[in-house]
Design a protein around this motif. Structure first.
Motif, PDB file in Angstrom:
ATOM      1  N   ALA A 189     -20.805 -50.570 -50.789  1.00 48.83           N
ATOM      2  CA  ALA A 189     -21.553 -50.421 -49.535  1.00 48.83           C
ATOM      3  C   ALA A 189     -20.616 -49.997 -48.410  1.00 48.83           C
ATOM      4  O   ALA A 189     -20.968 -49.122 -47.598  1.00 48.83           O
ATOM      5  N   GLN A 190     -19.445 -50.593 -48.363  1.00 50.44           N
ATOM      6  CA  GLN A 190     -18.459 -50.227 -47.337  1.00 50.44           C
ATOM      7  C   GLN A 190     -18.047 -48.762 -47.487  1.00 50.44           C
ATOM      8  O   GLN A 190     -17.980 -48.012 -46.512  1.00 50.44           O
ATOM      9  N   GLU A 191     -17.782 -48.342 -48.717  1.00 48.82           N
ATOM     10  CA  GLU A 191     -17.389 -46.955 -48.973  1.00 48.82           C
ATOM     11  C   GLU A 191     -18.511 -45.985 -48.626  1.00 48.82           C
ATOM     12  O   GLU A 191     -18.257 -44.898 -48.107  1.00 48.82           O
ATOM     13  N   ALA A 192     -19.741 -46.370 -48.904  1.00 46.73           N
ATOM     14  CA  ALA A 192     -20.887 -45.508 -48.575  1.00 46.73           C
ATOM     15  C   ALA A 192     -20.969 -45.284 -47.072  1.00 46.73           C
ATOM     16  O   ALA A 192     -21.257 -44.174 -46.623  1.00 46.73           O
ATOM     17  N   GLY A 193     -20.690 -46.327 -46.310  1.00 43.20           N
ATOM     18  CA  GLY A 193     -20.701 -46.195 -44.856  1.00 43.20           C
ATOM     19  C   GLY A 193     -19.518 -45.413 -44.324  1.00 43.20           C
ATOM     20  O   GLY A 193     -19.656 -44.608 -43.398  1.00 43.20           O
ATOM     21  N   ASP A 194     -18.346 -45.640 -44.925  1.00 41.19           N
ATOM     22  CA  ASP A 194     -17.120 -44.995 -44.450  1.00 41.19           C
ATOM     23  C   ASP A 194     -16.996 -43.542 -44.910  1.00 41.19           C
ATOM     24  O   ASP A 194     -16.403 -42.720 -44.212  1.00 41.19           O
ATOM     25  N   HIS A 195     -17.503 -43.245 -46.095  1.00 37.85           N
ATOM     26  CA  HIS A 195     -17.339 -41.910 -46.686  1.00 37.85           C
ATOM     27  C   HIS A 195     -18.654 -41.399 -47.293  1.00 37.85           C
ATOM     28  O   HIS A 195     -18.730 -41.138 -48.490  1.00 37.85           O
ATOM     29  N   PRO A 196     -19.677 -41.230 -46.475  1.00 37.13           N
ATOM     30  CA  PRO A 196     -20.972 -40.806 -47.034  1.00 37.13           C
ATOM     31  C   PRO A 196     -20.908 -39.438 -47.701  1.00 37.13           C
ATOM     32  O   PRO A 196     -21.703 -39.154 -48.599  1.00 37.13           O
ATOM     33  N   GLU A 197     -19.953 -38.618 -47.300  1.00 39.32           N
ATOM     34  CA  GLU A 197     -19.853 -37.274 -47.865  1.00 39.32           C
ATOM     35  C   GLU A 197     -19.410 -37.281 -49.327  1.00 39.32           C
ATOM     36  O   GLU A 197     -19.684 -36.338 -50.063  1.00 39.32           O
ATOM     37  N   THR A 198     -18.739 -38.322 -49.769  1.00 37.91           N
ATOM     38  CA  THR A 198     -18.287 -38.389 -51.163  1.00 37.91           C
ATOM     39  C   THR A 198     -19.000 -39.471 -51.967  1.00 37.91           C
ATOM     40  O   THR A 198     -18.925 -39.482 -53.194  1.00 37.91           O
TER      41      THR A 198
END
Length: 82
Positions: A50-59
């Protein structure tokens, strides 16, 4: 019983990359190793995802699609061999 989505979230948190040419065994081993390092709690991995989705939505989408497809194939092959 852990779901395919939970397994994909665990795989997502590893250092494995879509460009790696890995066997089903190597993928399952990496997932098991990560789960052990998280105390067997897939919720930790879900929070990281979830954190990664928020921080790096492009990837995020491409990596999660890869993780879902990869664990589906890795675990389906294990079930077929059993």
């Amino acid at each position: 019983m852990i779901t395919t989505t939970e397994l994909a979230q665990v795989l997502f948190t590893t250092t494995l990359q879509p460009s790696d040419r890995l066997s089903a065994f190597q993928i399952r081993d990496a997932v098991d190793e990560r789960l052990c390092s998280c105390g067997g709690d897939p919720a930790w991995c879900a929070a990281y995802v979830a954190q990664e989705a928020g921080d790096h939505p492009e990837t995020y989408v491409a990596r999660m699609r890869w993780a879902l497809d990869t664990v589906a194939g890795a675990y389906d092959s294990a079930l077929a061999a059993a």
